[in-house]
Write a protein that holds these residues in place. Structure first.
Motif, PDB file in Angstrom:
ATOM      1  N   ILE A  27       0.841  -1.196   0.000  1.00 47.05           N
ATOM      2  CA  ILE A  27       0.000   0.000   0.000  1.00 47.05           C
ATOM      3  C   ILE A  27       0.878   1.249   0.000  1.00 47.05           C
ATOM      4  CG2 ILE A  27      -1.804   1.271   1.225  1.00 47.05           C
ATOM      5  CD1 ILE A  27      -2.627  -1.431   2.475  1.00 47.05           C
ATOM      6  N   ASP A  28       0.634   2.136  -0.961  1.00 48.33           N
ATOM      7  CA  ASP A  28       1.311   3.432  -1.083  1.00 48.33           C
ATOM      8  C   ASP A  28       2.839   3.334  -1.102  1.00 48.33           C
ATOM      9  OD1 ASP A  28      -1.106   4.744  -1.263  1.00 48.33           O
ATOM     10  OD2 ASP A  28      -1.148   5.350   0.831  1.00 48.33           O
ATOM     11  N   PRO A  29       3.400   2.685  -2.123  1.00 46.92           N
ATOM     12  CA  PRO A  29       4.854   2.593  -2.205  1.00 46.92           C
ATOM     13  C   PRO A  29       5.478   3.910  -2.681  1.00 46.92           C
ATOM     14  CG  PRO A  29       3.889   1.512  -4.108  1.00 46.92           C
ATOM     15  CD  PRO A  29       2.751   1.959  -3.233  1.00 46.92           C
ATOM     16  N   GLY A  30       5.875   4.721  -1.746  1.00 47.78           N
ATOM     17  CA  GLY A  30       6.420   6.041  -2.050  1.00 47.78           C
ATOM     18  C   GLY A  30       7.861   6.013  -2.514  1.00 47.78           C
ATOM     19  N   MET A  31       8.513   7.146  -2.415  1.00 49.42           N
ATOM     20  CA  MET A  31       9.891   7.316  -2.891  1.00 49.42           C
ATOM     21  C   MET A  31      10.836   6.318  -2.231  1.00 49.42           C
ATOM     22  SD  MET A  31      10.351  11.398  -2.786  1.00 49.42           S
ATOM     23  CE  MET A  31       9.150  12.486  -3.476  1.00 49.42           C
ATOM     24  N   GLY A  32      11.543   5.554  -3.051  1.00 51.02           N
ATOM     25  CA  GLY A  32      12.548   4.629  -2.540  1.00 51.02           C
ATOM     26  C   GLY A  32      12.001   3.399  -1.856  1.00 51.02           C
ATOM     27  N   LEU A  48      -1.755  -1.321  -3.891  1.00 48.77           N
ATOM     28  CA  LEU A  48      -2.951  -0.507  -3.671  1.00 48.77           C
ATOM     29  C   LEU A  48      -2.518   0.913  -3.326  1.00 48.77           C
ATOM     30  CD1 LEU A  48      -6.031  -0.211  -3.140  1.00 48.77           C
ATOM     31  CD2 LEU A  48      -5.548  -0.881  -0.781  1.00 48.77           C
ATOM     32  N   ASN A  49      -3.061   1.893  -4.049  1.00 46.85           N
ATOM     33  CA  ASN A  49      -2.804   3.292  -3.719  1.00 46.85           C
ATOM     34  C   ASN A  49      -4.049   3.889  -3.092  1.00 46.85           C
ATOM     35  OD1 ASN A  49      -0.953   3.516  -6.695  1.00 46.85           O
ATOM     36  ND2 ASN A  49      -0.066   3.614  -4.679  1.00 46.85           N
ATOM     37  N   THR A  50      -3.873   4.572  -1.977  1.00 40.53           N
ATOM     38  CA  THR A  50      -5.003   5.205  -1.307  1.00 40.53           C
ATOM     39  C   THR A  50      -5.483   6.433  -2.070  1.00 40.53           C
ATOM     40  OG1 THR A  50      -3.528   6.487   0.121  1.00 40.53           O
ATOM     41  CG2 THR A  50      -4.341   4.359   0.961  1.00 40.53           C
ATOM     42  N   HIS A  51      -4.556   7.085  -2.796  1.00 40.82           N
ATOM     43  CA  HIS A  51      -4.883   8.203  -3.676  1.00 40.82           C
ATOM     44  C   HIS A  51      -3.685   8.458  -4.581  1.00 40.82           C
ATOM     45  CE1 HIS A  51      -3.012  10.080  -0.149  1.00 40.82           C
ATOM     46  NE2 HIS A  51      -2.654  11.070  -0.927  1.00 40.82           N
ATOM     47  N   GLY A  52      -3.783   9.423  -5.471  1.00 37.71           N
ATOM     48  CA  GLY A  52      -2.800   9.576  -6.528  1.00 37.71           C
ATOM     49  C   GLY A  52      -1.691  10.591  -6.336  1.00 37.71           C
ATOM     50  N   HIS A  53      -1.497  11.109  -5.144  1.00 36.21           N
ATOM     51  CA  HIS A  53      -0.399  12.061  -4.949  1.00 36.21           C
ATOM     52  C   HIS A  53       0.937  11.385  -5.241  1.00 36.21           C
ATOM     53  CE1 HIS A  53      -2.936  14.687  -2.008  1.00 36.21           C
ATOM     54  NE2 HIS A  53      -3.193  14.958  -3.270  1.00 36.21           N
ATOM     55  N   PHE A  54       1.863  12.164  -5.816  1.00 33.34           N
ATOM     56  CA  PHE A  54       3.138  11.603  -6.261  1.00 33.34           C
ATOM     57  C   PHE A  54       3.903  10.872  -5.160  1.00 33.34           C
ATOM     58  CE2 PHE A  54       4.457  15.592  -4.450  1.00 33.34           C
ATOM     59  CZ  PHE A  54       5.728  15.347  -3.941  1.00 33.34           C
ATOM     60  N   HIS A  56       2.779   9.030  -2.917  1.00 33.59           N
ATOM     61  CA  HIS A  56       2.158   7.735  -2.613  1.00 33.59           C
ATOM     62  C   HIS A  56       2.309   6.743  -3.764  1.00 33.59           C
ATOM     63  CE1 HIS A  56      -0.162   8.822   1.091  1.00 33.59           C
ATOM     64  NE2 HIS A  56       0.201  10.016   0.656  1.00 33.59           N
ATOM     65  N   VAL A  57       2.616   7.230  -4.960  1.00 29.54           N
ATOM     66  CA  VAL A  57       2.658   6.361  -6.143  1.00 29.54           C
ATOM     67  C   VAL A  57       4.062   6.237  -6.754  1.00 29.54           C
ATOM     68  CG1 VAL A  57       0.256   6.922  -6.669  1.00 29.54           C
ATOM     69  CG2 VAL A  57       2.084   8.182  -7.825  1.00 29.54           C
ATOM     70  N   TRP A  58       5.027   6.862  -6.166  1.00 33.84           N
ATOM     71  CA  TRP A  58       6.368   7.000  -6.730  1.00 33.84           C
ATOM     72  C   TRP A  58       6.960   5.677  -7.232  1.00 33.84           C
ATOM     73  CZ3 TRP A  58       8.954  11.603  -7.377  1.00 33.84           C
ATOM     74  CH2 TRP A  58      10.288  11.514  -7.772  1.00 33.84           C
ATOM     75  N   SER A  59       6.858   4.613  -6.466  1.00 37.06           N
ATOM     76  CA  SER A  59       7.511   3.344  -6.818  1.00 37.06           C
ATOM     77  C   SER A  59       6.570   2.335  -7.487  1.00 37.06           C
ATOM     78  CB  SER A  59       8.144   2.717  -5.565  1.00 37.06           C
ATOM     79  OG  SER A  59       9.175   3.548  -5.076  1.00 37.06           O
TER      80      SER A  59
END
Length: 72
Positions: A27-32, A48-54, A56-59
């Motif tokens: 869930i929400d694989p961010g930067m790195g 799974l992304n909770t929403h589309g902010h960068f 939260h979706v980076w990886s």
């Protein structure tokens, strides 16, 4: 059920791995997040992304390519 959590990137966005019945959801694989996720999953089934902010979706793309799992 087991839930792992780690803050990722400059914005410290929480990335979660939910382990249930021998499967994992990321869930929400961010930067790195890729290295941490890959080292902590054995049978990942989805991202799974909770929403589309960068942050939260980076990886997403990197993990999808590496693990061949769907994104929701």
């Amino acid at each position: 059920m087991e839930i792992l959590k780690r803050p990722m990137g400059d914005y410290q966005t929480n990335c979660y791995i939910v382990k249930i019945d021998g499967k994992e959801i990321i869930i929400d694989p961010g930067m790195g997040a890729t290295e941490w996720v890959v080292s902590n999953v054995k049978n990942p089934v989805a991202i799974l992304n909770t929403h589309g902010h960068f942050d939260h979706v980076w990886s997403n793309s990197e993990l999808q390519n590496k693990l061949s799992i769907p994104l929701y």
